[in-house]
Design a protein around this motif. Structure first.
Motif, mmCIF file in Angstrom:
data_model
loop_
_atom_site.group_PDB
_atom_site.id
_atom_site.type_symbol
_atom_site.label_atom_id
_atom_site.label_comp_id
_atom_site.label_asym_id
_atom_site.label_seq_id
_atom_site.Cartn_x
_atom_site.Cartn_y
_atom_site.Cartn_z
ATOM 1 N N VAL A 1 -19.764 -12.450 5.328
ATOM 2 C CA VAL A 1 -18.611 -13.015 6.036
ATOM 3 C C VAL A 1 -17.801 -11.859 6.613
ATOM 4 C CG1 VAL A 1 -16.617 -14.538 5.898
ATOM 5 C CG2 VAL A 1 -18.611 -14.955 4.431
ATOM 6 N N ILE A 2 -17.929 -11.665 7.909
ATOM 7 C CA ILE A 2 -17.246 -10.564 8.589
ATOM 8 C C ILE A 2 -15.797 -10.996 8.850
ATOM 9 C CG2 ILE A 2 -17.287 -9.042 10.618
ATOM 10 C CD1 ILE A 2 -19.773 -8.897 8.700
ATOM 11 N N GLY B 1 -17.002 -9.095 3.988
ATOM 12 C CA GLY B 1 -16.843 -7.931 4.844
ATOM 13 C C GLY B 1 -15.388 -7.759 5.232
ATOM 14 N N SER B 2 -14.944 -6.502 5.284
ATOM 15 C CA SER B 2 -13.571 -6.228 5.723
ATOM 16 C C SER B 2 -13.533 -4.839 6.335
ATOM 17 C CB SER B 2 -12.609 -6.310 4.531
ATOM 18 O OG SER B 2 -11.324 -5.846 4.886
ATOM 19 N N GLY C 1 -16.158 -18.327 -11.248
ATOM 20 C CA GLY C 1 -16.791 -18.046 -12.532
ATOM 21 C C GLY C 1 -17.550 -16.733 -12.459
ATOM 22 N N ALA C 2 -17.810 -16.146 -13.625
ATOM 23 C CA ALA C 2 -18.370 -14.793 -13.700
ATOM 24 C C ALA C 2 -19.762 -14.695 -13.077
ATOM 25 C CB ALA C 2 -18.415 -14.329 -15.156
ATOM 26 N N ASN C 3 -20.470 -15.817 -12.997
ATOM 27 C CA ASN C 3 -21.827 -15.771 -12.427
ATOM 28 C C ASN C 3 -21.844 -15.933 -10.902
ATOM 29 O OD1 ASN C 3 -21.001 -18.381 -12.564
ATOM 30 N ND2 ASN C 3 -22.953 -19.212 -13.327
ATOM 31 N N ALA C 4 -20.663 -15.966 -10.283
ATOM 32 C CA ALA C 4 -20.605 -16.058 -8.816
ATOM 33 C C ALA C 4 -21.236 -14.814 -8.216
ATOM 34 C CB ALA C 4 -19.160 -16.191 -8.354
ATOM 35 N N ARG C 5 -22.084 -15.020 -7.202
ATOM 36 C CA ARG C 5 -22.758 -13.883 -6.559
ATOM 37 C C ARG C 5 -21.971 -13.467 -5.325
ATOM 38 N NH1 ARG C 5 -28.065 -16.645 -7.910
ATOM 39 N NH2 ARG C 5 -28.003 -17.541 -5.822
ATOM 40 N N VAL C 6 -20.954 -12.645 -5.534
ATOM 41 C CA VAL C 6 -20.091 -12.247 -4.430
ATOM 42 C C VAL C 6 -19.719 -10.775 -4.577
ATOM 43 C CG1 VAL C 6 -18.083 -13.189 -5.687
ATOM 44 C CG2 VAL C 6 -17.911 -12.776 -3.227
ATOM 45 N N SER C 7 -19.796 -10.059 -3.478
ATOM 46 C CA SER C 7 -19.455 -8.637 -3.497
ATOM 47 C C SER C 7 -18.658 -8.297 -2.242
ATOM 48 C CB SER C 7 -20.734 -7.792 -3.553
ATOM 49 O OG SER C 7 -21.563 -8.117 -2.453
ATOM 50 N N GLY C 8 -18.033 -7.137 -2.229
ATOM 51 C CA GLY C 8 -17.240 -6.709 -1.084
ATOM 52 C C GLY C 8 -17.853 -5.481 -0.424
ATOM 53 N N MET C 9 -17.738 -5.407 0.892
ATOM 54 C CA MET C 9 -18.262 -4.253 1.641
ATOM 55 C C MET C 9 -17.403 -4.045 2.887
ATOM 56 S SD MET C 9 -22.390 -4.676 1.875
ATOM 57 C CE MET C 9 -23.405 -4.999 0.419
ATOM 58 N N GLU C 10 -17.496 -2.841 3.426
ATOM 59 C CA GLU C 10 -16.914 -2.609 4.742
ATOM 60 C C GLU C 10 -17.749 -3.429 5.752
ATOM 61 O OE1 GLU C 10 -16.369 -1.080 8.570
ATOM 62 O OE2 GLU C 10 -18.193 -0.561 7.463
ATOM 63 N N ASN C 11 -17.114 -3.901 6.836
ATOM 64 C CA ASN C 11 -17.784 -4.827 7.766
ATOM 65 C C ASN C 11 -19.153 -4.338 8.251
ATOM 66 O OD1 ASN C 11 -16.060 -7.120 8.043
ATOM 67 N ND2 ASN C 11 -14.647 -5.929 9.324
ATOM 68 N N SER C 12 -19.237 -3.071 8.662
ATOM 69 C CA SER C 12 -20.513 -2.616 9.230
ATOM 70 C C SER C 12 -21.596 -2.541 8.148
ATOM 71 C CB SER C 12 -20.356 -1.290 9.973
ATOM 72 O OG SER C 12 -19.864 -0.302 9.103
ATOM 73 N N ALA D 1 -26.398 -5.117 5.575
ATOM 74 C CA ALA D 1 -26.916 -5.716 4.343
ATOM 75 C C ALA D 1 -27.476 -7.117 4.524
ATOM 76 C CB ALA D 1 -25.813 -5.734 3.281
ATOM 77 N N SER D 2 -27.128 -7.774 5.618
ATOM 78 C CA SER D 2 -27.580 -9.163 5.783
ATOM 79 C C SER D 2 -27.878 -9.480 7.237
ATOM 80 C CB SER D 2 -26.512 -10.140 5.263
ATOM 81 O OG SER D 2 -26.893 -11.469 5.556
ATOM 82 N N ASP D 3 -28.801 -10.395 7.452
ATOM 83 C CA ASP D 3 -29.062 -10.856 8.823
ATOM 84 C C ASP D 3 -28.514 -12.259 9.060
ATOM 85 O OD1 ASP D 3 -30.807 -12.267 7.277
ATOM 86 O OD2 ASP D 3 -32.597 -11.799 8.450
ATOM 87 N N LEU D 4 -27.575 -12.643 8.186
ATOM 88 C CA LEU D 4 -26.896 -13.932 8.354
ATOM 89 C C LEU D 4 -25.401 -13.660 8.289
ATOM 90 C CD1 LEU D 4 -26.911 -16.979 8.639
ATOM 91 C CD2 LEU D 4 -27.352 -17.171 6.192
ATOM 92 N N LEU D 5 -24.771 -13.643 9.459
ATOM 93 C CA LEU D 5 -23.385 -13.198 9.566
ATOM 94 C C LEU D 5 -22.475 -14.371 9.938
ATOM 95 C CD1 LEU D 5 -24.085 -10.007 11.748
ATOM 96 C CD2 LEU D 5 -24.086 -10.194 9.240
ATOM 97 N N MET D 6 -21.343 -14.425 9.265
ATOM 98 C CA MET D 6 -20.330 -15.444 9.572
ATOM 99 C C MET D 6 -19.092 -14.697 10.045
ATOM 100 S SD MET D 6 -19.501 -18.762 9.287
ATOM 101 C CE MET D 6 -18.161 -18.945 10.485
ATOM 102 N N LEU D 7 -18.712 -14.901 11.298
ATOM 103 C CA LEU D 7 -17.595 -14.152 11.885
ATOM 104 C C LEU D 7 -16.316 -14.984 11.836
ATOM 105 C CD1 LEU D 7 -16.828 -11.527 13.452
ATOM 106 C CD2 LEU D 7 -17.279 -12.815 15.558
#
Lengths: 234, 234
Positions: free
Chosen positions: B7-8, B32-33, B51-62, B67-73
């Motif tokens: 998520v950009i 993404g931020s 919940g602790a099992n959520a698969r979520v991480s943070g990254m700089e936008n680029s 990291a992914s070929d599925l982008l949500m702007l």
């Protein structure tokens, strides 16, 4: 409504459908047409569907304007400006004119799923520029499917009507008229300028109808109950 | 989805809300931020709620694009073009980019209930001009209330998502993503150019929200069942 509703361009699908539903709701309806004989035909057809006590008559468009101060305009965009210029002397001061016109690109041979840019912002704002001073223009009913209106009278109309006008009294009148049609909810959409978005939605719905073979309408979700006017109290 | 959703602009209200709902549905989400520390903060907040099992991480936008070929702007319109130019080298060939941008007049100090004209026709079409060749742009999720997405997770989202793209596979992917969020229905809205109408609807809903104090959404009525994609078979 104590007053008659004159449907200008009432022999077309949208106008006939609205007239049919209002006649069915017990309103007094005047079908306006370029040709008074065609207006009479449509009035007779509506009387046949609704019953002999339906209060519906046919008139030439300018006579219909003289006969009522509550006008519903349902003409194709390509005829809108010319018709309004012609009717201007007949439209009574203090009238409310409800406009359902959508500037579909089909008006100039393009697609009905696309719109034209209108200098004033929307077809309804163009109308506001063309009516006599003191006439209140309301934009409404653009998103209601003519096929559904003209369909089985036992089937309700699953669509919200977003009403836009710079005259709050005219908004109120149009909202009251909208909820005469079973299951339609009316929502105050603010100023007339917002018609530019509502008009676009019609093109979207036409595109969805073509793609999915339906008779699309819209509902607005997520507003408080007070925002939705309905016929019976909720 | 087997692949992560990046998520950009994921720290803004719309991006955070979508990420929250997808994480809740068990999807792998990258926030993404511009600022990776803020992205981490949002990812942590989502983990706390889901919940602790959520698969979520943070990254700089680029990095998120790499990291992914599925982008949500989900960025404000005023930052959209500059950000896309900056991210262009990082967006992978074959990526799907889903764009929820709306050209609100608020972007230039005007009202959020009005839109700007975009030369290409819509914010999404502008995006299509700015991404690398071979990237499929989809317009979707513009009309879903960020407040509702970020609200009580037990409350479903009462809104349809109309998906527009010139790439049918990308449309399909975006529709699958939409119905991961409970009660959202996805509708194929045809070509990307139709985004211009969907984007306008957001301004209409913002105007209705201001006027009526709500969190408006839309539902399309009157299409056959097959037109509505839902998570569970109807």
């Amino acid at each position: 409504m104590s007053r008659a509703i004159a449907v200008i361009g009432g022999t077309g699908p949208a106008g006939t459908g609205l007239a049919l539903r209002w006649a069915r709701a017990g309103e007094t309806v005047i079908i306006g047409s370029r040709d008074s004989a065609r207006a009479d035909q449509t009035a007779n057809m509506i009387r046949q569907r609704v019953g002999a006590n339906a209060r519906v008559s046919g008139m030439e468009n300018s006579a219909a304007c003289v006969a009522s101060d509550l006008l519903m305009l349902t003409v194709p965009f390509e005829g809108q400006a010319a018709l309004l210029k012609q009717l201007k002397p007949s439209i009574r001061a203090g009238s409310i004119l409800i406009d359902a016109t959508v500037p579909l690109a089909a008006s100039v041979g393009g697609r009905a799923s696309r719109t034209l840019g209108v200098w004033q912002g929307s077809a309804a704002q163009q109308t506001a520029e063309l009516v006599p001073k003191g006439v209140s223009v309301v934009a409404a009913f653009q998103n209601v499917s003519a096929d559904v209106l003209n369909g089985d009278l036992k089937e309700d109309v699953d669509c919200d009507v977003i009403v836009c006008s710079d005259d709050p009294n005219a908004t109120q009148t149009a909202m009251e008229l909208a909820v005469k049609i079973p299951r339609i909810r009316a929502i105050d959409g603010g100023k007339l300028e917002n018609a530019r978005i509502i008009e676009q939605i019609t093109a979207l719905l036409i595109g969805l109808n073509i793609r999915h073979k339906g008779h699309g309408g819209i509902r607005i979700t997520g507003l408080p109950d007070a925002a939705y006017k309905t016929l019976a109290p909720q």
